[in-house]
Design a protein around this motif. Structure first.
Motif, PDB file in Angstrom:
ATOM      1  N   LEU A  21      41.756  26.331  46.459  1.00 55.78           N
ATOM      2  CA  LEU A  21      40.865  25.369  47.104  1.00 55.78           C
ATOM      3  C   LEU A  21      40.352  25.950  48.423  1.00 55.78           C
ATOM      4  N   LYS A  22      39.050  26.057  48.541  1.00 52.66           N
ATOM      5  CA  LYS A  22      38.413  26.598  49.744  1.00 52.66           C
ATOM      6  C   LYS A  22      37.815  25.457  50.557  1.00 52.66           C
ATOM      7  N   LEU A  23      37.874  25.573  51.891  1.00 54.97           N
ATOM      8  CA  LEU A  23      37.357  24.526  52.766  1.00 54.97           C
ATOM      9  C   LEU A  23      36.922  25.096  54.104  1.00 54.97           C
ATOM     10  N   ARG A  24      35.990  24.376  54.741  1.00 53.30           N
ATOM     11  CA  ARG A  24      35.490  24.776  56.056  1.00 53.30           C
ATOM     12  C   ARG A  24      35.518  23.632  57.065  1.00 53.30           C
ATOM     13  N   SER A  25      35.643  22.393  56.564  1.00 56.98           N
ATOM     14  CA  SER A  25      35.676  21.236  57.469  1.00 56.98           C
ATOM     15  C   SER A  25      36.486  20.116  56.839  1.00 56.98           C
ATOM     16  N   VAL A  26      36.885  19.163  57.690  1.00 62.50           N
ATOM     17  CA  VAL A  26      37.727  18.050  57.238  1.00 62.50           C
ATOM     18  C   VAL A  26      37.438  16.822  58.088  1.00 62.50           C
ATOM     19  N   VAL A  27      37.589  15.647  57.472  1.00 58.64           N
ATOM     20  CA  VAL A  27      37.506  14.377  58.193  1.00 58.64           C
ATOM     21  C   VAL A  27      38.671  13.511  57.740  1.00 58.64           C
ATOM     22  N   PHE A  28      39.290  12.783  58.668  1.00 60.08           N
ATOM     23  CA  PHE A  28      40.443  11.949  58.388  1.00 60.08           C
ATOM     24  C   PHE A  28      40.054  10.481  58.434  1.00 60.08           C
ATOM     25  N   SER A  29      40.717   9.672  57.578  1.00 60.39           N
ATOM     26  CA  SER A  29      40.411   8.237  57.535  1.00 60.39           C
ATOM     27  C   SER A  29      40.994   7.534  58.737  1.00 60.39           C
ATOM     28  N   PHE A  44      49.909  16.856  56.155  1.00 63.94           N
ATOM     29  CA  PHE A  44      51.138  16.223  56.617  1.00 63.94           C
ATOM     30  C   PHE A  44      50.855  15.162  57.672  1.00 63.94           C
ATOM     31  N   THR A  45      49.652  14.563  57.620  1.00 63.89           N
ATOM     32  CA  THR A  45      49.317  13.465  58.514  1.00 63.89           C
ATOM     33  C   THR A  45      49.589  12.144  57.802  1.00 63.89           C
ATOM     34  N   ASN A  46      49.420  11.051  58.519  1.00 62.86           N
ATOM     35  CA  ASN A  46      49.586   9.737  57.909  1.00 62.86           C
ATOM     36  C   ASN A  46      48.251   9.168  57.433  1.00 62.86           C
ATOM     37  N   SER A  47      47.212   9.996  57.395  1.00 55.41           N
ATOM     38  CA  SER A  47      45.872   9.567  56.985  1.00 55.41           C
ATOM     39  C   SER A  47      45.385  10.381  55.792  1.00 55.41           C
ATOM     40  N   THR A  48      44.426   9.818  55.081  1.00 57.04           N
ATOM     41  CA  THR A  48      43.771  10.542  54.003  1.00 57.04           C
ATOM     42  C   THR A  48      42.810  11.554  54.617  1.00 57.04           C
ATOM     43  N   ALA A  49      42.837  12.783  54.103  1.00 53.78           N
ATOM     44  CA  ALA A  49      41.945  13.839  54.575  1.00 53.78           C
ATOM     45  C   ALA A  49      40.930  14.150  53.480  1.00 53.78           C
ATOM     46  N   THR A  50      39.668  14.202  53.842  1.00 60.93           N
ATOM     47  CA  THR A  50      38.635  14.645  52.916  1.00 60.93           C
ATOM     48  C   THR A  50      38.182  16.017  53.393  1.00 60.93           C
ATOM     49  N   VAL A  51      38.406  17.042  52.552  1.00 56.11           N
ATOM     50  CA  VAL A  51      38.075  18.413  52.921  1.00 56.11           C
ATOM     51  C   VAL A  51      36.767  18.809  52.242  1.00 56.11           C
ATOM     52  N   PHE A  52      35.960  19.576  52.947  1.00 54.10           N
ATOM     53  CA  PHE A  52      34.646  19.991  52.475  1.00 54.10           C
ATOM     54  C   PHE A  52      34.541  21.502  52.429  1.00 54.10           C
ATOM     55  N   LEU A  53      33.829  22.013  51.435  1.00 52.71           N
ATOM     56  CA  LEU A  53      33.575  23.444  51.355  1.00 52.71           C
ATOM     57  C   LEU A  53      32.619  23.887  52.454  1.00 52.71           C
ATOM     58  N   ALA A 105      46.953  19.528  64.974  1.00 61.11           N
ATOM     59  CA  ALA A 105      47.977  18.520  65.258  1.00 61.11           C
ATOM     60  C   ALA A 105      47.305  17.222  65.691  1.00 61.11           C
ATOM     61  N   ASP A 106      47.724  16.104  65.104  1.00 57.30           N
ATOM     62  CA  ASP A 106      47.228  14.769  65.448  1.00 57.30           C
ATOM     63  C   ASP A 106      45.699  14.733  65.555  1.00 57.30           C
ATOM     64  N   PRO A 107      45.003  15.049  64.466  1.00 56.45           N
ATOM     65  CA  PRO A 107      43.537  15.100  64.514  1.00 56.45           C
ATOM     66  C   PRO A 107      42.901  13.724  64.707  1.00 56.45           C
ATOM     67  N   GLU A 108      41.725  13.732  65.308  1.00 53.15           N
ATOM     68  CA  GLU A 108      40.979  12.496  65.534  1.00 53.15           C
ATOM     69  C   GLU A 108      40.471  11.947  64.206  1.00 53.15           C
ATOM     70  N   SER A 109      40.536  10.647  64.031  1.00 50.79           N
ATOM     71  CA  SER A 109      40.068  10.004  62.807  1.00 50.79           C
ATOM     72  C   SER A 109      38.559   9.789  62.837  1.00 50.79           C
ATOM     73  N   ARG A 110      37.963   9.762  61.645  1.00 50.05           N
ATOM     74  CA  ARG A 110      36.543   9.496  61.453  1.00 50.05           C
ATOM     75  C   ARG A 110      35.636  10.409  62.265  1.00 50.05           C
ATOM     76  N   HIS A 111      36.074  11.646  62.448  1.00 48.68           N
ATOM     77  CA  HIS A 111      35.305  12.642  63.192  1.00 48.68           C
ATOM     78  C   HIS A 111      35.413  13.956  62.432  1.00 48.68           C
ATOM     79  N   CYS A 112      34.294  14.532  62.051  1.00 49.26           N
ATOM     80  CA  CYS A 112      34.309  15.784  61.289  1.00 49.26           C
ATOM     81  C   CYS A 112      34.825  16.924  62.161  1.00 49.26           C
TER      82      CYS A 112
END
Length: 108
Positions: free
Chosen positions: A100-108, A69-78, A44-51
């Motif tokens: 789609l498999k993922l282990r980490s994410v960063v938000f714009s 479902f955030t208001n930011s672009t999410a880049t997900v990484f395997l 919920a409400d993740p921090e931006s520009r932080h992996c």
């Protein structure tokens, strides 16, 4: 007279700077995903520009089926720690399937 004008100008500049809203350093909304045999998880409400390494994701069993479902672009990484060559960019409101498999994410 000049001193009064200088003080008025400085005070006005300070008031203007304080009145301009500062952009929040967090994405607003929820980022959902599944782990294990389909157990729902999320942030919920993740921090931006932080992996963020996803809770419940492991080397053997990555997370899957992300929903942004955030208001930011999410880049997900395997890979963990937003590393590696395998990633996917998710716009706000985007849902991806179980493949789609993922282990980490960063938000714009």
């Amino acid at each position: 007279m000049r001193l009064r004008n200088a003080v008025l100008a400085a005070t006005s500049a300070v008031a203007l700077v304080l009145a301009v809203p500062v952009q929040a350093n967090a994405a607003t909304g929820d980022f959902l995903y599944k782990v294990g045999p389909g157990v729902p998880a999320g942030i919920a409400d993740p921090e931006s520009r932080h992996c963020i390494n996803l809770f419940g994701a492991t080397e053997d069993d990555p997370a899957f089926a992300p929903e942004n479902f955030t208001n930011s672009t999410a880049t997900v990484f395997l890979d963990f720690d937003c590393g590696g060559d395998v990633f996917y960019v998710m716009n706000p409101g985007k849902r991806l399937g179980d493949r789609l498999k993922l282990r980490s994410v960063v938000f714009s």
